[in-house]
Design a protein around this motif. Structure first.
Motif, PDB file in Angstrom:
ATOM      1  N   GLY A  17       0.862  -1.181   0.000  1.00  0.00           N
ATOM      2  CA  GLY A  17       0.000   0.000   0.000  1.00  0.00           C
ATOM      3  C   GLY A  17       0.894   1.225   0.000  1.00  0.00           C
ATOM      4  N   LEU A  18       0.282   2.407  -0.010  1.00  0.00           N
ATOM      5  CA  LEU A  18       1.102   3.626  -0.013  1.00  0.00           C
ATOM      6  C   LEU A  18       1.924   3.751   1.270  1.00  0.00           C
ATOM      7  CD1 LEU A  18      -1.291   6.237  -1.662  1.00  0.00           C
ATOM      8  CD2 LEU A  18       0.749   5.158  -2.647  1.00  0.00           C
ATOM      9  N   SER A  44      12.831   5.663 -13.826  1.00  0.00           N
ATOM     10  CA  SER A  44      12.022   4.582 -14.390  1.00  0.00           C
ATOM     11  C   SER A  44      11.114   3.973 -13.329  1.00  0.00           C
ATOM     12  CB  SER A  44      12.991   3.505 -14.898  1.00  0.00           C
ATOM     13  OG  SER A  44      12.316   2.318 -15.212  1.00  0.00           O
ATOM     14  N   LEU A  45       9.914   3.575 -13.733  1.00  0.00           N
ATOM     15  CA  LEU A  45       9.090   2.696 -12.908  1.00  0.00           C
ATOM     16  C   LEU A  45       9.002   1.359 -13.633  1.00  0.00           C
ATOM     17  CD1 LEU A  45       6.154   4.953 -11.659  1.00  0.00           C
ATOM     18  CD2 LEU A  45       8.168   4.172 -10.390  1.00  0.00           C
ATOM     19  N   ASP A  46       9.111   0.289 -12.885  1.00  0.00           N
ATOM     20  CA  ASP A  46       9.206  -1.041 -13.474  1.00  0.00           C
ATOM     21  C   ASP A  46       8.477  -2.005 -12.539  1.00  0.00           C
ATOM     22  OD1 ASP A  46      10.115  -3.640 -13.955  1.00  0.00           O
ATOM     23  OD2 ASP A  46      12.241  -3.135 -13.846  1.00  0.00           O
ATOM     24  N   VAL A 304       4.413   9.909 -18.870  1.00  0.00           N
ATOM     25  CA  VAL A 304       5.232  10.676 -17.927  1.00  0.00           C
ATOM     26  C   VAL A 304       4.356  11.094 -16.748  1.00  0.00           C
ATOM     27  CG1 VAL A 304       6.698  12.709 -17.599  1.00  0.00           C
ATOM     28  CG2 VAL A 304       6.675  11.533 -19.815  1.00  0.00           C
ATOM     29  N   VAL A 305       4.783  10.711 -15.547  1.00  0.00           N
ATOM     30  CA  VAL A 305       4.095  11.101 -14.304  1.00  0.00           C
ATOM     31  C   VAL A 305       4.957  12.181 -13.662  1.00  0.00           C
ATOM     32  CG1 VAL A 305       3.431  10.272 -12.005  1.00  0.00           C
ATOM     33  CG2 VAL A 305       3.127   8.792 -14.014  1.00  0.00           C
ATOM     34  N   ASP A 306       4.334  13.236 -13.161  1.00  0.00           N
ATOM     35  CA  ASP A 306       5.111  14.332 -12.590  1.00  0.00           C
ATOM     36  C   ASP A 306       5.264  14.221 -11.084  1.00  0.00           C
ATOM     37  OD1 ASP A 306       6.276  16.401 -14.238  1.00  0.00           O
ATOM     38  OD2 ASP A 306       4.281  16.487 -15.153  1.00  0.00           O
ATOM     39  N   GLY A 307       6.513  14.363 -10.606  1.00  0.00           N
ATOM     40  CA  GLY A 307       6.745  14.526  -9.178  1.00  0.00           C
ATOM     41  C   GLY A 307       7.065  13.240  -8.442  1.00  0.00           C
ATOM     42  N   LEU A 308       8.164  13.279  -7.678  1.00  0.00           N
ATOM     43  CA  LEU A 308       8.571  12.105  -6.883  1.00  0.00           C
ATOM     44  C   LEU A 308       7.456  11.651  -5.953  1.00  0.00           C
ATOM     45  CD1 LEU A 308      10.953  10.228  -6.051  1.00  0.00           C
ATOM     46  CD2 LEU A 308      11.506  11.910  -4.286  1.00  0.00           C
ATOM     47  N   GLU A 309       6.697  12.610  -5.409  1.00  0.00           N
ATOM     48  CA  GLU A 309       5.652  12.262  -4.447  1.00  0.00           C
ATOM     49  C   GLU A 309       4.571  11.381  -5.075  1.00  0.00           C
ATOM     50  OE1 GLU A 309       6.297  15.146  -5.748  1.00  0.00           O
ATOM     51  OE2 GLU A 309       4.484  16.221  -6.334  1.00  0.00           O
ATOM     52  N   ASN A 310       4.459  11.421  -6.394  1.00  0.00           N
ATOM     53  CA  ASN A 310       3.435  10.615  -7.071  1.00  0.00           C
ATOM     54  C   ASN A 310       3.955   9.258  -7.554  1.00  0.00           C
ATOM     55  OD1 ASN A 310       1.362  12.554  -6.821  1.00  0.00           O
ATOM     56  ND2 ASN A 310       2.363  13.771  -8.413  1.00  0.00           N
ATOM     57  N   ALA A 311       5.240   8.995  -7.320  1.00  0.00           N
ATOM     58  CA  ALA A 311       5.827   7.753  -7.831  1.00  0.00           C
ATOM     59  C   ALA A 311       5.233   6.490  -7.185  1.00  0.00           C
ATOM     60  CB  ALA A 311       7.345   7.788  -7.668  1.00  0.00           C
ATOM     61  N   PRO A 312       5.015   6.457  -5.860  1.00  0.00           N
ATOM     62  CA  PRO A 312       4.462   5.214  -5.286  1.00  0.00           C
ATOM     63  C   PRO A 312       3.090   4.854  -5.872  1.00  0.00           C
ATOM     64  CG  PRO A 312       5.431   6.556  -3.562  1.00  0.00           C
ATOM     65  CD  PRO A 312       5.424   7.410  -4.791  1.00  0.00           C
ATOM     66  N   GLN A 313       2.205   5.826  -5.948  1.00  0.00           N
ATOM     67  CA  GLN A 313       0.875   5.545  -6.520  1.00  0.00           C
ATOM     68  C   GLN A 313       1.005   5.095  -7.979  1.00  0.00           C
ATOM     69  OE1 GLN A 313      -2.270   5.720  -4.832  1.00  0.00           O
ATOM     70  NE2 GLN A 313      -2.727   4.507  -6.658  1.00  0.00           N
ATOM     71  N   ASP A 317      -0.361   1.790  -9.769  1.00  0.00           N
ATOM     72  CA  ASP A 317      -1.247   1.915 -10.942  1.00  0.00           C
ATOM     73  C   ASP A 317      -0.663   1.198 -12.159  1.00  0.00           C
ATOM     74  OD1 ASP A 317      -3.044   3.392  -9.490  1.00  0.00           O
ATOM     75  OD2 ASP A 317      -2.370   5.342 -10.240  1.00  0.00           O
ATOM     76  N   LEU A 318       0.655   1.179 -12.231  1.00  0.00           N
ATOM     77  CA  LEU A 318       1.322   0.550 -13.381  1.00  0.00           C
ATOM     78  C   LEU A 318       0.880  -0.907 -13.541  1.00  0.00           C
ATOM     79  CD1 LEU A 318       3.583   0.257 -15.529  1.00  0.00           C
ATOM     80  CD2 LEU A 318       5.217   0.080 -13.669  1.00  0.00           C
ATOM     81  N   VAL A 319       0.886  -1.669 -12.466  1.00  0.00           N
ATOM     82  CA  VAL A 319       0.496  -3.088 -12.619  1.00  0.00           C
ATOM     83  C   VAL A 319      -1.023  -3.270 -12.635  1.00  0.00           C
ATOM     84  CG1 VAL A 319       2.596  -4.227 -11.853  1.00  0.00           C
ATOM     85  CG2 VAL A 319       0.895  -3.548 -10.170  1.00  0.00           C
ATOM     86  N   ARG A 320      -1.760  -2.213 -12.335  1.00  0.00           N
ATOM     87  CA  ARG A 320      -3.227  -2.308 -12.482  1.00  0.00           C
ATOM     88  C   ARG A 320      -3.654  -2.020 -13.915  1.00  0.00           C
ATOM     89  NH1 ARG A 320      -3.624   1.022  -7.370  1.00  0.00           N
ATOM     90  NH2 ARG A 320      -3.555  -0.573  -5.746  1.00  0.00           N
TER      91      ARG A 320
END
Ligand SMILES: NC(=O)c1ccc[n+]([C@@H]2O[C@H](COP(=O)([O-])OP(=O)(O)OC[C@H]3O[C@@H](n4cnc5c(N)ncnc54)[C@H](OP(=O)(O)O)[C@@H]3O)[C@@H](O)[C@H]2O)c1
Length: 333
Positions: A17-18, A44-46, A304-313, A317-320
């Motif tokens: 979770g977050l 990168s998000l992977d 492209v997602v903006d902002g480090l704070e949005n990386a966890p979400q 979302d990437l695998v959803r």
């Protein structure tokens, strides 16, 4: 000014979770001799990061440590250098993502040409893994039929297009929404595509590949792998690249390829591989990618997602299935 980084707050069971992520402010350090200070531009998000968060067994790289910053590929600009071969303003690729400023050993960063691609974020793409999987691992031959799963994703969108450019006779893809399926057969030039939710998958794959499949580029495992084995032609090759079925289920073990008699009867080859096994192909692939992008024969898919704070979400979302193409986070504020 302070920098921000994201640390692993706790090791979750199943999908995180977050609350597994902790955004922390840190002072910007000075580089010691042999080090560089990098202002990260993109990271990168992977889906593989979920395996490092959950410390799944059998992963060939170290898991994230609780209390430590996460890591991953990033591209950034040198701000200060303690190493004569790198100077302020150089653009470098490295593994210290999940932070706005990174302190790295100069030996562990790679300087890149800032003008090679339309965006620096292209350096974070998974084209090399797609290229290596199709060529060195699966030995794709002109005229063969290729099936790619998660074909609208970072690796799959490259694998399908590269297969076509390497002379595949038919390229078939699966994806998770009607919009993604339409994009595969539209912009991305796949010959046929289907939604993996419209099972049975083996039936959909047989309709899309009526003469069978010679090469399966597998990013998913699970039911799609077993369906592909059903539809493979004799002497078919399967490049085992990823485990999205397991990653999106929070690590629950995958039932795997099923009865080995089916593999023996068809004389199939299943071969796992990692991109790091094929770094020798990087410059050959880089040359071809630049040519394909320049002449318009390949479309580079990216979100492209903006902002480090949005990386966890965004990672969740990437695998959803929220995004298409390669997902990167822009880190500049
Ligand atoms: N071997 C290597 O060196 C290497 C290198 C890079 C990546 N990988 C692995 O390759 C895989 C793909 O990576 P990527 O970055 O290209 O990811 P990706 O395909 O962009 O991943 C996101 C997509 O996964 C799909 N997905 C999620 N759960 C699924 C499920 N149960 N069944 C089918 N599709 C599902 C969703 O697409 P839909 O909406 O279409 O379902 C989602 O949009 C990952 O397992 C990654 O770890 C391996």
């Amino acid at each position: 000014m302070n920098a921000r980084e994201i640390r692993l707050a706790a090791r979750p069971h199943g999908l995180p979770g977050l609350d597994a992520f902790h955004l922390v402010e840190t002072a910007i350090p000075d580089p010691a001799p042999g080090q560089v200070l990098i202002r990260n531009l993109y990271m990168s998000l992977d889906p593989g990061m979920l395996m490092l968060i959950g410390a799944y067994p059998d992963i060939p790289i170290p898991p994230y440590e609780v209390g430590a910053p996460l890591y991953g590929d990033a591209v950034g600009e040198v701000m200060a250098s303690g190493e004569p071969s790198l100077k302020e303003g150089d653009v470098v690729l490295h593994r210290h993502g999940w932070r706005e400023y990174a302190l790295a050993d100069a030996a562990q960063v790679r300087q890149v040409d800032p003008d090679a691609y339309p965006s620096l974020s292209t350096y974070l793409g998974f084209g090399l893994v797609a290229y290596a999987g199709l060529t060195a691992v699966a030995g794709l031959r002109p005229g063969e039929t290729v099936f790619v799963s998660s074909a609208a994703g970072a690796t799959g969108s490259m694998a399908g297009q590269i297969a076509r450019l390497l002379g595949a006779g038919r390229v078939v893809g699966s994806a998770g929404t009607p919009e993604k399926v339409a994009r595969l057969t539209g912009t991305l030039g796949f010959d046929a595509a289907f939604d993996h939710h419209d099972g049975p998958i083996a039936d959909r794959l047989r309709e899309a590949a009526p003469d069978g499949v010679d090469v399966y580029f597998d990013t998913v495992g699970g039911e799609q792998l077993r369906a592909a084995i059903d539809v493979m032609n004799a002497h078919g090759r399967i490049a085992l690249c990823g485990a999205l079925a397991r990653q999106s289920a929070g690590g629950s073990p995958d039932a795997g390829p099923g009865d080995p008699m089916r593999l023996i009867g068809k004389r199939l080859t299943l071969r796992g591989f990692t991109m790091n096994d094929h770094l020798d192909l990087a410059s050959e692939f880089g040359r071809r990618l630049r040519q394909w992008l320049a002449d318009g024969s390949l479309v580079y898919e990216e979100t492209v997602v903006d902002g480090l704070e949005n990386a966890p979400q965004a990672l969740l979302d990437l695998v959803r299935g929220t995004y298409t193409g390669k997902v990167v986070v822009r880190l500049t504020r």
